[in-house]
Design a protein around this motif. Structure first.
Motif: not given
Lengths: 336, 336
Positions: B81-103
């Motif tokens: 939803v916000e980006s200061r990294n060109t590899d991960f532009p706003v709007g892209r869907k990502v997966s991670s192990m950073n669950g159980w939190r909203e942001y």
């Protein structure tokens, strides 16, 4: 010579719990006259093995149960004493599964000629036979032994276990084992070069004793015993460890089901492989094994012990002794 | 936007037995300002998985235990939803192990970009994510599935089990499974094409019911449950059978040690291989898996179900529900 008295051991009744002498019967039969193509073999050594306990039960296992009131069968070596078959001349040594009798006739189909060697013939029932082959197959093929593995062996002074220990040492591994007497412990440490030994009969805490004997954990467990040994070892296995399940002698005489280890979730936590095996399925590898093992023996790198009972009438005592820990190394019966 | 209220679930105390809501805490933190190279991710779906129960204990397992009073972690998909990294532009869907939190904020090192696809994003937490990959790895690599194998699956309507059933059917196998309700049984039979189902909650004799469901025995057992299931199946395995041990959910909440199966000698009798595994160790195979699974999904050959709880505050309920059999297929939490 006409053999009127060919003595053999029959199974009289199926043992409950530890077998007793009353479960067996010594009988005598005349041997039939030789037909063209047949040979007469006089057994000289009988092999006495824990797996036979399974065949004494009625239920199906990986091989047929023994029939009651028939001769038991098992590994044996003997000598051709009469021959009407040029492939098996008089005087040649042979091995067969026609044990627990003094004489038998054969067309040769169920005989293997022993090679001409300086090694004593009964070695083909132990280090160069089924037990050595079991040790080799279980370690190298089932447990995928690698140099540097930390290896633990239960029943480590038995016919299979003592060979397992030595092969693992030859392959550059750390090796520890469990035994049931201090004499057996000294044999492993002094004669076989094993790194550490646990006497499971005198320890208060089997797991802690094994942990001390295996300070870097266990990569390969060669399982001959089952029960408390397996539960303790599961807690001590390293990641990606391998367990070759050769036997579970703790279970063979159980008259009620024995609960298994409560910690099988270790299989997942440590990503373990546990695999049972039967050596007969790997018999294609036997010639390669004999070549390798003969080299090791001739180079003095493998030694072995035998516990010998004398006379066919002692075969039941020898068998019962297996479950009382009376053997160091291979249990054999020598015939007159 | 400055996110002052970023809600997360923490572990308040280590559960004893089946977890309860009192073991968890809902807290809120502000999110730190983005640094150069960082992105802000808003989680949209959280993965809820049985293996997390192990991480709630204090003892070491294959991954670190969760710390008390810190945010729980787990699989999640979200959107940049916000980006200061060109590899991960706003709007892209990502997966991670950073669950159980909203942001959360990230440098991108712990993010995977989801491919552009018509398939719903939360599928990357189930059929195209860890659970699908677990099913595929366990069946094909650990259990060495072959065409024509007779396959039995425990917890067969779960997130992993239902995919196991379908892959095995696609590979030309006979497939039977066990479930805990008649509704789940119908789902397997009618929707997934499974050949036979056992409701373990209504049978008087689990082994006999499995035997009827598997009249030709079992070549491959995909183990999610442990306990009585494992003991029954060991008696029904065919020679050279393979057991992939994925989970033992019967054991996860045990407060005292549960005895294991009394029939481990079946390992020897039937020459069985039993192997535990952790899917993360096989992650090099993940791209090949995604390619294969995407093909199957697009061809309509694999279907799946989701059980969805709404809002991060429901994550503990969803987790507790896993141990009460409340899910069919993948248990998920959808965030607003």
């Amino acid at each position: 010579m006409y053999i009127e008295s060919n003595r053999e051991i029959q199974l009289l009744r199926r043992p409950v719990g530890i077998p007793s002498k009353e479960d067996f019967k010594l009988v005598s039969h005349p041997v039939a006259e030789l037909q063209e193509g047949e040979v007469l073999v006089k057994n000289t050594w009988l092999s006495v093995d824990p797996y036979m306990r399974g065949r004494m039960m009625e239920r199906a296992s990986y091989i047929e149960p023994f029939a009651l009131n028939e001769v038991l069968s098992g590994g044996a070596v003997g000598e051709v004493v009469e021959s009407r078959n040029t492939d098996f001349p008089v005087g040649r040594k042979v091995s067969s599964m026609n044990g627990w009798r003094e004489y038998f006739t054969s067309t040769g189909d169920d005989l293997q000629l022993l090679p001409h060697t300086e090694i004593a013939e009964q070695a083909f029932l132990s280090v160069l036979g089924m037990t050595g082959m079991t040790a080799f197959t279980g370690l190298t093929k089932i447990a995928e032994l690698k140099e540097g593995d930390r290896v633990f062996v239960s029943a480590a002074s038995g016919a299979v276990g003592a060979i397992v220990c030595q092969i693992a040492k030859l392959k550059g591994c750390y090796v520890a084992g469990s035994v049931g007497s201090d004499e057996k412990a000294r044999y492993l440490l002094d004669d076989l070069g094993v790194d550490a030994v646990v006497n499971y009969k005198t320890t208060d805490d089997l797991q802690e004793s094994i942990a001390k004997a295996c300070p870097e954990g266990i990569d390969v467990y060669f399982e001959n015993v089952g029960g408390a040994h397996l539960e303790a070892v599961l807690n001590l296995m390293n990641d990606h460890g391998r367990i070759a399940v050769c036997g579970m002698i703790d279970q063979y005489n159980a008259t009620t089901p024995q609960a298994g280890p409560a910690n099988l979730s270790q299989l997942i936590i440590k990503k373990l492989k546990v695999q049972g095996f039967i050596v007969f399925e790997h018999w294609d590898d036997y010639p390669a094994f004999v070549e390798q093992m003969t080299q090791w023996i001739e180079a003095g790198k493998i030694t072995w012990k035998e516990t010998v009972y004398n006379g066919i009438e002692q075969a039941p005592d020898a068998f019962i002794g297996l479950f009382k820990g009376e053997n160091t190394g291979k249990m054999l019966v020598k015939l007159a």
